[in-house]
Design an enzyme around this catalytic site. Structure first.
Site, PDB file in Angstrom:
ATOM      1  N   LYS A  13      48.286  33.176  53.276  1.00  0.00           N
ATOM      2  CA  LYS A  13      46.998  33.612  52.737  1.00  0.00           C
ATOM      3  C   LYS A  13      46.369  34.668  53.646  1.00  0.00           C
ATOM      4  O   LYS A  13      46.393  34.534  54.878  1.00  0.00           O
ATOM      5  CB  LYS A  13      46.082  32.394  52.613  1.00  0.00           C
ATOM      6  CG  LYS A  13      44.680  32.664  52.101  1.00  0.00           C
ATOM      7  CD  LYS A  13      43.904  31.354  52.058  1.00  0.00           C
ATOM      8  CE  LYS A  13      42.464  31.520  51.629  1.00  0.00           C
ATOM      9  NZ  LYS A  13      41.730  30.228  51.618  1.00  0.00           N
ATOM     10  N   SER A  28      39.574  29.317  47.749  1.00  0.00           N
ATOM     11  CA  SER A  28      39.882  30.708  48.033  1.00  0.00           C
ATOM     12  C   SER A  28      41.371  30.994  48.237  1.00  0.00           C
ATOM     13  O   SER A  28      41.745  32.146  48.460  1.00  0.00           O
ATOM     14  CB  SER A  28      39.112  31.160  49.285  1.00  0.00           C
ATOM     15  OG  SER A  28      39.447  30.377  50.409  1.00  0.00           O
ATOM     16  N   SER A  39      39.166  24.944  49.241  1.00  0.00           N
ATOM     17  CA  SER A  39      39.965  26.148  48.998  1.00  0.00           C
ATOM     18  C   SER A  39      41.463  25.931  48.908  1.00  0.00           C
ATOM     19  O   SER A  39      42.192  26.843  48.522  1.00  0.00           O
ATOM     20  CB  SER A  39      39.671  27.196  50.068  1.00  0.00           C
ATOM     21  OG  SER A  39      38.357  27.675  49.924  1.00  0.00           O
TER      22      SER A  39
END
Length: 501
Positions: A78, A154, A178
């Site tokens: 990520k 996220s 997230s």
């Protein structure tokens, strides 16, 4: 051989892929070539990747040491709070668009040591502040289960790379839901470990930003458990270290957990009930757990909306503002009007009014919530709840240019996930059903602090009783969802707290 590798990637998890490479059944370079080809074919429709290193990944696969546990398995990282040497670390923000990582973060080094080969970094909302992955810098990531729908956030880019079959497992982090939110939205298993279980070195987290926890989004419980075994542990200088379990977490997969008392929670902080389809998913899971010999009882945790708001308003905005100021100092200039998206700018400006007393008040509230939830869990071995308070929305529902909507909608969306970032407890989203809009719906299990072993054992028990599909959501489905979604929420409102990260 290509078709054999396609079947391997379509029908099996990362553990099985690694076993096939280790045995010589398939060649790591050929696995990597198929994974790269999938990324090139599928990413244009999905926008999961922010940056790629396909040539380096192919070279690493060709020179592989097959003794590593996950040797040759394609992987993604990520683009937030983890650094891959030589790749941009944009954090989804224009302010950081040209910030290139000079070295790997410690967690990335541990992934490499496990044998994982990194294809690239994945999209995230700006500074992790949205529960949907739609940053202005990189554009929206699209859910392969419905291209007009949110991936969650996220860790939305990673969720899509896994759900679409580009990689079998990928990195994420969770500061308000997230890992669990995109796992629910994309039909994956996503575990947030206990606070401090996995070091975020060199980032300052345990004291400066105490709600964030890194780990992976996976297709199977065993992949998540095995990678936790390989990545958990503090670095020298970390504020504290959690005692490791008596045996590897992967050995909890399939191990009988014994009969447990499980609290079923259907109301979010504030007392509002989740959407009927999310409630139905929890009730179906409760029935499964009862069939497995557990006692499921309805309960109301001791969570306080007032404390939640105190913690989230200070401990989401202030660490972000410190990060922004450090970047501005590095650039030698002040904040420009177009550096941050509107929602991020509102949070940044709000942090300017946070005093030292206010920050300590938030930390005290965090500890008080952790203690009260810890006492609640003495009488309950696990907690069962919806992952999300609502079905997965279309893209644009969480629009960072609409400040009023963001505060109202983001608060509702993550109402069941963010409390456990505050309390520090391990929590996981299990992909157990599909909503009427065709989108996955996750169910959340939460364990006492430090008890990932129990969470993994019961999650694997549910997985065995009702296996979820691992086949990629590809070709992607495209279908308009706004009218049905808005209608489904017409009579449903859930209280909570804003922000993600």
């Amino acid at each position: 051989m290509g078709s054999d590798i396609d079947r391997l990637l379509d029908e099996h998890d990362a553990t099985a892929v690694a076993a096939a490479i280790r045995s010589g059944e398939v060649d790591a370079a050929e696995v990597m070539a198929v994974s790269i080809a999938r990324a090139e074919e599928r990413n244009p429709a999905l926008n999961a990747f922010v940056s790629t290193r396909f040539d380096q990944a192919a070279q690493e696969a060709a020179a592989l040491d097959r003794d590593a546990p996950f040797a040759g398995v394609p992987f993604v990282v990520k683009d937030l709070a983890a650094q891959v040497a030589g790749l941009p670390h944009t954090r989804g923000s224009r302010l950081f668009a040209d910030d290139v990582s000079q070295s790997d973060s410690e967690l990335v080094r541990r992934y490499r040591a496990a044998g994982l080969i990194i294809l690239g970094t994945t999209n995230a909302p700006e500074l992790g502040l949205n529960a949907s992955t739609e940053p202005s810098l990189n554009g929206p990531t699209r859910n392969p289960h419905g291209l007009d729908h949110s991936t969650g956030g996220s860790s939305g880019g990673t969720a899509v790379a896994v759900a679409a079959g580009i990689v079998p497992v990928g990195h994420g982090n969770d500061g308000g839901g997230s890992i669990r939110i995109p796992s629910s939205a994309c039909g994956l298993f996503g575990l947030k470990p206990s606070r401090g279980r996995v070091s975020a070195h060199p980032a300052a987290t345990l004291l400066a930003d105490p709600m964030g926890c890194p780990h992976v989004l996976a297709r199977s419980v065993r992949d998540s458990a095995a990678l936790l075994d390989l990545t958990a542990g503090a670095m020298p200088g970390d504020p504290y270290e959690i005692a490791r379990p008596s045996r590897p977490w992967v050995e909890e997969v399939g191990a009988p957990p014994g009969p447990l008392r499980i609290a079923m929670v259907l109301t979010a902080p504030g007392g509002e009930v989740a959407h009927p389809e999310c409630v139905a998913a929890v009730e179906a899971t409760a029935a499964t757990l009862s069939e497995l010999g557990h006692e499921v009882v309805e309960a109301d945790p001791p969570w306080s909306v007032e404390q939640l708001m105190i913690v989230m308003s200070s401990l989401m905005a202030t660490p972000m503002a410190v990060e922004v100021d450090a970047r501005l100092a590095q650039l030698g200039r002040g904040l420009a009007d177009d550096d941050l998206e509107p929602f991020s700018r509102v949070l940044y400006d709000s942090a300017a009014g946070t005093t030292g007393k206010g920050l300590v008040t938030a930390l005290v509230a965090l500890e008080e919530m952790a203690r009260s939830m810890g006492e609640f869990m003495i009488g309950h071995d696990l907690l069962l709840s919806p992952t999300l308070a609502q079905p997965t929305p279309p893209l644009g529902y969480l629009d960072t240019s609409n400040i009023e909507a963001m505060f109202e909608r983001a608060a509702t969306y993550s109402a069941f996930t963010s409390p456990f970032n505050i309390t520090g407890q391990p929590a996981a989203s299990l992909p157990l059903t599909v909503g009427s809009n065709g989108m996955p719906i996750g169910v959340q299990l939460v364990a006492p602090f430090g008890r990932e072993d129990r969470l993994i054992a019961v999650s694997s028990q549910v997985e065995a009783a009702h296996p979820w599909p691992v086949a990629p959501a590809w070709p992607a489905r495209s279908e308009a969802g706004w009218p049905d979604y808005v209608e489904s929420l017409a009579h449903t409102t859930v209280s909570g707290t804003g922000g993600e990260r």
